[in-house]
Design a protein around this motif. Structure first.
Motif, PDB file in Angstrom:
ATOM      1  N   TYR A 219      11.739 -26.165 -35.210  1.00 24.71           N
ATOM      2  CA  TYR A 219      11.907 -24.944 -35.078  1.00 24.71           C
ATOM      3  C   TYR A 219      10.793 -24.130 -35.688  1.00 24.71           C
ATOM      4  O   TYR A 219      10.179 -23.244 -35.260  1.00 24.71           O
ATOM      5  CB  TYR A 219      13.369 -24.175 -35.371  1.00 24.71           C
ATOM      6  N   ILE A 220      10.712 -24.506 -36.939  1.00 24.84           N
ATOM      7  CA  ILE A 220       9.679 -23.935 -37.978  1.00 24.84           C
ATOM      8  C   ILE A 220       8.158 -24.279 -37.245  1.00 24.84           C
ATOM      9  O   ILE A 220       7.318 -23.431 -37.508  1.00 24.84           O
ATOM     10  CB  ILE A 220       9.789 -24.449 -39.503  1.00 24.84           C
ATOM     11  N   GLN A 221       8.011 -25.523 -37.094  1.00 23.81           N
ATOM     12  CA  GLN A 221       6.757 -25.878 -36.496  1.00 23.81           C
ATOM     13  C   GLN A 221       6.390 -24.990 -35.145  1.00 23.81           C
ATOM     14  O   GLN A 221       5.175 -24.407 -34.973  1.00 23.81           O
ATOM     15  CB  GLN A 221       6.473 -27.479 -36.048  1.00 23.81           C
ATOM     16  N   THR A 222       7.421 -24.623 -34.443  1.00 19.12           N
ATOM     17  CA  THR A 222       6.994 -23.949 -33.186  1.00 19.12           C
ATOM     18  C   THR A 222       6.891 -22.447 -33.335  1.00 19.12           C
ATOM     19  O   THR A 222       5.806 -22.034 -33.010  1.00 19.12           O
ATOM     20  CB  THR A 222       8.411 -24.223 -32.289  1.00 19.12           C
ATOM     21  N   VAL A 223       7.600 -21.903 -34.372  1.00 20.11           N
ATOM     22  CA  VAL A 223       7.535 -20.432 -34.841  1.00 20.11           C
ATOM     23  C   VAL A 223       6.086 -20.463 -35.371  1.00 20.11           C
ATOM     24  O   VAL A 223       5.441 -19.386 -35.050  1.00 20.11           O
ATOM     25  CB  VAL A 223       8.501 -20.121 -35.628  1.00 20.11           C
ATOM     26  N   LYS A 224       5.826 -21.445 -36.354  1.00 23.07           N
ATOM     27  CA  LYS A 224       4.660 -21.167 -37.349  1.00 23.07           C
ATOM     28  C   LYS A 224       3.384 -21.470 -36.548  1.00 23.07           C
ATOM     29  O   LYS A 224       2.346 -21.241 -37.098  1.00 23.07           O
ATOM     30  CB  LYS A 224       4.712 -21.683 -38.372  1.00 23.07           C
ATOM     31  N   SER A 225       3.434 -21.833 -34.984  1.00 21.79           N
ATOM     32  CA  SER A 225       2.303 -22.006 -34.383  1.00 21.79           C
ATOM     33  C   SER A 225       1.577 -20.923 -33.791  1.00 21.79           C
ATOM     34  O   SER A 225       0.806 -20.889 -33.045  1.00 21.79           O
ATOM     35  CB  SER A 225       2.723 -22.945 -33.331  1.00 21.79           C
ATOM     36  N   LYS A 226       2.148 -19.657 -34.133  1.00 21.87           N
ATOM     37  CA  LYS A 226       1.779 -18.471 -33.425  1.00 21.87           C
ATOM     38  C   LYS A 226       0.366 -17.990 -33.733  1.00 21.87           C
ATOM     39  O   LYS A 226       0.082 -18.686 -35.031  1.00 21.87           O
ATOM     40  CB  LYS A 226       2.689 -17.226 -34.145  1.00 21.87           C
ATOM     41  N   THR A 227      -0.358 -17.322 -33.123  1.00 24.38           N
ATOM     42  CA  THR A 227      -1.653 -16.932 -33.324  1.00 24.38           C
ATOM     43  C   THR A 227      -1.842 -15.976 -34.111  1.00 24.38           C
ATOM     44  O   THR A 227      -0.946 -15.213 -34.457  1.00 24.38           O
ATOM     45  CB  THR A 227      -2.322 -16.742 -31.710  1.00 24.38           C
ATOM     46  N   SER A 228      -3.167 -15.489 -34.192  1.00 28.04           N
ATOM     47  CA  SER A 228      -3.420 -14.401 -35.357  1.00 28.04           C
ATOM     48  C   SER A 228      -3.038 -13.098 -34.487  1.00 28.04           C
ATOM     49  O   SER A 228      -2.739 -12.171 -35.231  1.00 28.04           O
ATOM     50  CB  SER A 228      -4.817 -14.364 -35.531  1.00 28.04           C
ATOM     51  N   ALA A 229      -2.963 -13.034 -33.321  1.00 31.61           N
ATOM     52  CA  ALA A 229      -2.507 -11.759 -32.372  1.00 31.61           C
ATOM     53  C   ALA A 229      -0.898 -11.687 -32.652  1.00 31.61           C
ATOM     54  O   ALA A 229      -0.395 -10.538 -32.532  1.00 31.61           O
ATOM     55  CB  ALA A 229      -2.795 -11.840 -30.938  1.00 31.61           C
ATOM     56  N   GLY A 230      -0.257 -12.564 -33.012  1.00 33.35           N
ATOM     57  CA  GLY A 230       1.233 -12.600 -33.275  1.00 33.35           C
ATOM     58  C   GLY A 230       2.274 -13.116 -32.308  1.00 33.35           C
ATOM     59  O   GLY A 230       3.528 -12.743 -32.261  1.00 33.35           O
ATOM     60  N   PHE A 231       1.622 -13.732 -31.220  1.00 34.54           N
ATOM     61  CA  PHE A 231       2.412 -14.332 -30.402  1.00 34.54           C
ATOM     62  C   PHE A 231       2.776 -15.925 -30.560  1.00 34.54           C
ATOM     63  O   PHE A 231       1.412 -16.549 -30.810  1.00 34.54           O
ATOM     64  CB  PHE A 231       2.251 -13.990 -29.032  1.00 34.54           C
ATOM     65  N   VAL A 232       3.791 -16.532 -30.103  1.00 35.92           N
ATOM     66  CA  VAL A 232       3.915 -18.012 -30.114  1.00 35.92           C
ATOM     67  C   VAL A 232       3.226 -18.258 -28.640  1.00 35.92           C
ATOM     68  O   VAL A 232       3.460 -17.957 -27.725  1.00 35.92           O
ATOM     69  CB  VAL A 232       5.526 -18.281 -30.102  1.00 35.92           C
ATOM     70  N   PRO A 233       2.212 -19.144 -28.678  1.00 31.56           N
ATOM     71  CA  PRO A 233       1.382 -19.568 -27.590  1.00 31.56           C
ATOM     72  C   PRO A 233       1.939 -20.443 -26.599  1.00 31.56           C
ATOM     73  O   PRO A 233       3.105 -21.100 -26.881  1.00 31.56           O
ATOM     74  CB  PRO A 233       0.032 -20.250 -28.204  1.00 31.56           C
ATOM     75  N   ASN A 234       1.282 -20.401 -25.618  1.00 36.38           N
ATOM     76  CA  ASN A 234       1.821 -21.281 -24.487  1.00 36.38           C
ATOM     77  C   ASN A 234       1.864 -22.752 -24.933  1.00 36.38           C
ATOM     78  O   ASN A 234       2.814 -23.564 -24.711  1.00 36.38           O
ATOM     79  CB  ASN A 234       1.117 -21.160 -23.262  1.00 36.38           C
ATOM     80  N   PHE A 235       0.675 -23.069 -25.738  1.00 36.63           N
ATOM     81  CA  PHE A 235       0.599 -24.494 -26.178  1.00 36.63           C
ATOM     82  C   PHE A 235       0.025 -24.393 -27.459  1.00 36.63           C
ATOM     83  O   PHE A 235      -1.015 -23.610 -27.707  1.00 36.63           O
ATOM     84  CB  PHE A 235      -0.006 -25.561 -25.144  1.00 36.63           C
ATOM     85  N   SER A 236       0.024 -25.372 -28.270  1.00 36.36           N
ATOM     86  CA  SER A 236      -0.482 -25.373 -29.462  1.00 36.36           C
ATOM     87  C   SER A 236      -0.796 -27.097 -29.813  1.00 36.36           C
ATOM     88  O   SER A 236       0.377 -27.655 -29.871  1.00 36.36           O
ATOM     89  CB  SER A 236       0.274 -24.695 -30.841  1.00 36.36           C
ATOM     90  N   SER A 237      -1.887 -27.364 -30.199  1.00 33.11           N
ATOM     91  CA  SER A 237      -1.977 -28.647 -30.540  1.00 33.11           C
ATOM     92  C   SER A 237      -3.288 -28.718 -31.611  1.00 33.11           C
ATOM     93  O   SER A 237      -4.276 -29.581 -31.050  1.00 33.11           O
ATOM     94  CB  SER A 237      -2.037 -29.735 -29.523  1.00 33.11           C
TER      95      SER A 237
END
Length: 571
Positions: A219-237
């Protein structure tokens, strides 16, 4: 031929090059402390003379010592281990003077499984469902040095890492996919007796809870993948979709984790809630048009080089990449960077998130923030009810900015129920006219498939079975999806438990029937192939997909279809 002529030299490093410390603590022990994870100790079980300190290595004579890994939790096991000399040159590890064999290890493993689940080994479909959910979650539980802790990617085959140097580094975090993984882990994790009001038997509060730990880390890895604009992105890797998000369910999932595990996750709420508020605020500032949410695509960091967005990227933001609901071209590339369409599903989920945030903020004592989010949710809910209900369809439907309804109905039409946006009469019309209709979403009133055709047998296809796109099928154009089933279940649950009229009763009936049919759908593939499908064929025999999954064959959110019956069984 004398084992004493040989030594084992032990040095330490961490898998995937994780940071950490390796320290030889004594002639018989080496401590390994990976960054942000539990430490383990290698010990030599023998006379101290069997080992010697060699710089950063332990050097052990094969004739005198044996090496095992241990932690504080395993000290009692160590105390029962003895080194035997039944064979002069081959040390034998014993437990209570009995040589262990493969069968003994099987007993140990199964004993631990029974400790985790008292019903392990019971031969019934309920336990089979739980095993399937556990397998789906834990098979995809990995660690990569690009993240701060272990996580649960959707499957082993999906990878968005560029210039991959080794397959061990392949992974991707998808927004709602990963949140649903944490939700499944939380729902099957044991509950601690002093922390939770959950009705089933509980374990001691001090007992380790690795499934809940996995849930929280992911859960933490997912929330903290958010972008500098403030949203959790479609994908992060390592790289991220800077132009778009995906369905927002993080706050709703966190609230449900808290409902099950109580004060054990209060710290998690406090840790991530401001990230979730920022994401909800971002929707209002960047995706709201005339009081409702629309899908969009715009990379504020690089607007000149493709960052202005596209219709397809806006479709990706829905999570429903090729849904018939978005057939056509109606994306405003030069102005709003939005589809010119008010979206029922996204508007409802943003409202649902705001309600969850408001309740959690109130529990944390942040009354002003709680009130602000509650007022936002109420305004969105009212706007959904007044502008997205279509009397002609008898359903909530997406609506173009010019006021025209786009009458393509998918399970997202049920989502306003989670946002308290429907009257009792609307709920009744929606459930009876669409969900429990064998020509549309094919959930039989008693959950027994009665009256369903061979082509819409399992129920809840991703587009109504009377839509022109359904017969050809394909991805979000008719296949059955776990996340849609879960969100529809939450919606029916809210409607059935918050109301008292005929609509609430219909929602309760539909909820039970949905859980029953989705359970049988998952078991049809799990018992035949041991597969957890990314998506499922709506045909009874899955004839157009060789009797198997229609997508990835081990994709964790497919197990949501089975989880519904576990949730329903607790009511």
């Amino acid at each position: 031929n004398n084992c004493s002529d040989y030594t084992v030299e032990i040095s330490g490093r961490f898998l995937w090059y994780r940071a950490g410390k390796v320290r030889v603590e004594s002639p018989t022990s080496m401590k390994l402390s990976p960054y942000n994870l539990r430490s383990d100790t290698l010990r030599v079980l023998s006379d101290p003379s069997a080992a010697q300190v060699g710089g950063e290595r332990l050097v052990v004579s094969l004739g005198k010592g044996i090496v095992v890994a241990t932690t504080k939790e395993r000290e009692e096991d160590l105390a029962s281990l003895e080194l035997s000399s039944h064979h002069q040159h081959k040390p034998v590890l014993q437990r209570h003077e009995k040589k262990e064999k493969i069968e003994n290890y099987r007993e140990i493993i199964e004993g631990k499984l029974r400790q985790f689940n008292p019903n392990y080994g019971v031969s019934d479909s309920g336990e089979d469902v739980k095993r399937a959910v556990e397998a789906a979650v834990m098979w995809n539980f990995i660690y990569t040095p690009a993240e701060e802790g272990p996580l649960m990617p959707v499957s082993r085959s999906w990878n968005f890492v560029q210039e991959l140097v080794h397959r061990d580094f392949s992974y991707v975090i998808f927004d709602w996919d990963n949140f649903f993984a944490s939700y499944m882990a939380a729902e099957i994790a044991p509950v601690n007796y002093q922390n939770s009001a959950a009705p089933e038997p509980k374990q001691e509060a001090t007992t380790p809870n690795p499934m809940l730990d996995a849930c929280v880390s992911n859960y933490i890895q997912t929330v903290k993948s958010k972008t500098s604009a403030g949203f959790v992105p479609n994908f992060s890797s390592g790289r991220k979709s800077e132009d778009r998000t995906e369905p927002p369910i993080g706050a709703m999932v966190l609230e449900k984790i808290g409902e099950r595990h109580g004060s054990a996750v209060d710290w998690l709420k406090a840790y991530v809630i401001d990230d979730l508020i920022e994401w909800n605020d971002w929707f209002i500032h960047n995706r709201m048009y005339d009081g409702l949410i629309s899908l969009g695509s715009f990379n504020i960091l690089d607007p000149a080089n493709g960052g202005e967005g596209s219709m397809q990227n806006a479709r990706f933001e829905s999570g429903l990449d090729n849904s018939p609901m978005y057939d056509g071209e109606f994306f405003d590339k030069n102005g709003t960077h939005l589809m010119q369409l008010h979206d029922v599903g996204m508007s409802s989920m943003v409202a649902g998130e705001a309600y969850s945030l408001s309740r959690m903020l109130a529990s944390l004592g942040r009354k002003a923030d709680a009130l602000r989010l509650r007022q936002r949710a109420d305004a969105l809910s009212s706007r959904i009810q007044n502008h997205l209900w279509d009397d002609v369809s008898g359903a909530f439907v997406n609506r173009f900015f010019n006021g025209t309804f786009y009458r393509r109905v998918s399970p997202t039409s049920f989502y306003p129920l989670m946002a308290n946006a429907a009257s009792d009469a609307q709920i009744e019309a929606l459930v009876n006219g669409w969900l429990l209709n064998s020509t549309r979403f094919c959930i039989a009133p008693d959950g027994d498939f009665a009256g369903n055709s061979e082509y819409c047998y399992w129920g809840l296809p991703s587009i109504s079975a009377d839509d022109p796109a359904f017969p050809a099928l394909g991805y979000w154009r008719g296949y059955v999806w776990g996340p849609m089933a879960q969100l529809t279940y939450w919606s029916l649950e809210a409607a059935s438990e918050q109301g008292h009229g005929p609509g609430a009763a219909a929602a309760g009936k539909g909820r039970k029937a949905l859980a029953s049919q989705m359970r049988e759908l998952m078991l049809s593939q799990w018992q035949a192939h041991r597969h957890i499908c990314e998506n499922f064929n709506p045909h009874r025999t899955a004839d157009t997909s060789k009797g198997d999954c229609t997508g990835d064959q081990f994709y964790h959110w497919g197990a949501l279809t089975g989880l519904l019956s576990i949730l329903e069984g607790r009511k």
